[in-house]
Design an enzyme around this catalytic site. Structure first.
Site, mmCIF file in Angstrom:
data_model
loop_
_atom_site.group_PDB
_atom_site.id
_atom_site.type_symbol
_atom_site.label_atom_id
_atom_site.label_comp_id
_atom_site.label_asym_id
_atom_site.label_seq_id
_atom_site.Cartn_x
_atom_site.Cartn_y
_atom_site.Cartn_z
ATOM 1 C CG PHE A 150 -7.303 -0.423 -6.306
ATOM 2 C CD1 PHE A 150 -8.328 0.131 -5.548
ATOM 3 C CD2 PHE A 150 -6.679 -1.575 -5.837
ATOM 4 C CE1 PHE A 150 -8.726 -0.448 -4.340
ATOM 5 C CE2 PHE A 150 -7.079 -2.165 -4.639
ATOM 6 C CZ PHE A 150 -8.098 -1.607 -3.895
ATOM 7 C CG ASP A 241 0.238 -1.430 -7.347
ATOM 8 O OD1 ASP A 241 0.371 -2.671 -7.412
ATOM 9 O OD2 ASP A 241 -0.651 -0.883 -6.670
ATOM 10 C CE LYS A 270 -5.809 -8.149 -6.601
ATOM 11 N NZ LYS A 270 -5.492 -6.731 -6.404
HETATM 12 C C1 LIG Z 1 -5.452 -5.718 -5.368
HETATM 13 C C2 LIG Z 1 -4.515 -4.597 -5.564
HETATM 14 C C3 LIG Z 1 -3.897 -3.951 -4.475
HETATM 15 C C4 LIG Z 1 -4.247 -4.287 -3.048
HETATM 16 O O1 LIG Z 1 -3.854 -5.580 -2.704
HETATM 17 P P1 LIG Z 1 -4.387 -6.220 -1.327
HETATM 18 O O2 LIG Z 1 -3.655 -7.531 -1.265
HETATM 19 O O3 LIG Z 1 -5.870 -6.360 -1.458
HETATM 20 O O4 LIG Z 1 -4.001 -5.303 -0.246
HETATM 21 C C5 LIG Z 1 -2.974 -2.963 -4.732
HETATM 22 N N1 LIG Z 1 -2.674 -2.611 -6.002
HETATM 23 C C6 LIG Z 1 -3.237 -3.193 -7.066
HETATM 24 C C7 LIG Z 1 -2.835 -2.773 -8.439
HETATM 25 C C8 LIG Z 1 -4.192 -4.201 -6.889
HETATM 26 O O5 LIG Z 1 -4.783 -4.751 -7.944
#
Ligand SMILES: *Cc1c(COP(=O)(O)O)cnc(C)c1O
Length: 419
Positions: A150, A241, A270
């Site tokens: 994700f 990420d 986050k």
């Molecule tokens: C939540 C998340 C995103 C997206 O972040 P947003 O602030 O909602 O755009 C991207 N990568 C990972 C691994 C995430 O958990």
């Protein structure tokens, strides 16, 4: 200013505003649980009926210091009355100091600030593509990502996300991505070889150190170490990420530290601002190919967000929160494992690092993670699904032993109800 003064200010909607009113005006992009949260303190939140919940969602791994933490209250107050926003046309000190903190506490040399995880990943994708064109001499660059990953909800990041459910009806998607199964060494070796023998060439591999949304699936050390070797051999970039697992969530500052490797680029969001919107894309100096005009963000790196994030970062360090994350994580997994032993027909696994943990439901039965989450809400604890079969536990990093115990008792009660 005390937190009490803040909650008494009638900034919010009048009390008679119902969830039906909410749904009339707000686009229905979320299937919401039917409670309205009004107030928070520490690891607890209260709904509009005055019911108290232990918050093991923390805004989805975001509220690093919980709710109404005095350090955040003070930092918000101090920064808003000093300087909250100016353009990146000028220098501002909080942005520089936050970048310094991040560089001194990670493998990166440089930072670009933005507002969210998706935007940070967009920046990483742009940086990797520019590196491909200007350094590697690749004209049709491909970024490899993993199934069940994700990376966000913009067009480039839903394309990077290896889950068709996020892409459906939004095509045409972005060209330049290729997917492999996660934690599968043979598959990534084959993918790199296959792409190299075609017109398209790999410029980067983008992975989560632990797949969060994809089901709280930790990366294997051997897998990431082999990928590091492949990247070094071919001169391509490894991008992590760290949006969900960075900022102390796993008991180390960054998720990649659990894998014995360093990425060339990584992203954060986050937990970085403790709930204030901020994102960051960080890289080593050798791949910092951005020049003035290449990339930008109006809000990115403003003194308000950076001042608050800096206070969160310093608190994480000064209060030794990584130790708490490790100890509370052990306690939580141990407790979940003994609950799982009582429900072998419902639960097949307990997995995670630090304070990102998943209770994996048996694939053979009908029970869904949403049903368990709903039942846990009734037992007084907020949890969040990570896909249809995994219940995720991502409390604030300040969570206490007593709060973990209380959550374990509520989970036991919730499972007794659904079984
Ligand atoms: C939540 C998340 C995103 C997206 O972040 P947003 O602030 O909602 O755009 C991207 N990568 C990972 C691994 C995430 O958990």
């Amino acid at each position: 200013m005390s937190p009490e003064t803040l909650v008494q200010t009638p900034l919010s909607v009048p009390l008679q505003f119902t969830t039906a009113d909410f749904d009339r005006y707000v686009m229905s992009t979320y299937a919401r649980f039917p409670i309205t949260l009004e107030r928070g303190e520490g690891c607890r939140v209260w709904d509009s009926e005055g019911r108290e919940y232990l918050d093991f969602v923390a805004g989805i791994a975001t509220c690093t210091l919980g709710h109404a933490h005095p350090v955040m209250v003070e930092a918000v107050h101090q920064q808003i009355q000093t300087l909250h926003h100016v353009s990146n046309l000028y220098y501002n000190q909080p942005q520089g100091e936050l970048a310094q903190w991040l560089v001194e506490h990670s493998c990166a040399d440089r930072v670009f600030f933005c507002n969210s995880g998706a935007e940070a990943n967009e920046g990483a994708i742009k940086l990797a593509r520019k590196y491909a064109h200007t350094v590697l001499g690749i004209s049709d660059p491909v970024i490899i990502t993993a199934h069940a990953s994700f990376h966000g909800r913009t067009l480039a990041t839903i394309t990077a996300t290896g889950q068709p459910k996020y892409q459906k009806n939004f095509d045409p998607l972005m060209p330049g991505f290729y997917y492999v199964p996660y934690n599968d060494i043979a598959a990534i070796e084959q993918a790199v070889a296959l792409l190299d023998s075609s017109e398209r060439q790999v410029c980067a591999i983008l992975l989560e150190a632990l797949q969060g949304e994809g089901g709280v699936r930790p990366g294997d050390q051997a897998y990431f170490q082999r990928i590091r070797e492949i990247c070094d051999e071919k001169g391509i970039l490894l991008i992590c990420d760290e949006v969900q697992v960075g900022m102390g969530r796993t008991g180390r500052y960054w998720g990649y530290e659990n894998l014995g490797i360093e990425p060339d680029i990584f992203t954060s969001a986050k937990g970085l601002g403790g709930g204030i919107p901020i994102g960051a894309m960080l890289c080593k100096s050798f791949c910092d190919v951005f020049q003035p005009g290449d990339h930008a963000s109006t809000f990115g790196g403003n003194p308000f967000a950076c001042g608050v994030a800096l206070a969160v970062c310093r608190t994480l360090e000064q209060q030794n929160l990584l130790e708490n994350v490790q100890a509370r994580g052990e306690q939580l997994r141990e407790g979940l494992r003994s609950i799982a032993a009582n429900y072998p027909h419902l639960i097949s696994d307990v997995r995670g690092w630090g304070l990102i943990n998943g209770l994996v439901l048996n694939a053979e039965i009908e029970l869904t993670s949403s049903a368990v989450v709903q039942s846990a809400i009734e037992a007084g604890v907020l949890l969040v699904p990570a896909g249809p079969k995994v219940v995720r536990f991502v409390p604030p990093l300040i969570v206490s032993a007593e709060e973990v115990d209380q959550t374990l008792r509520a989970v036991e009660q919730a499972l007794a109800t659904v079984s």
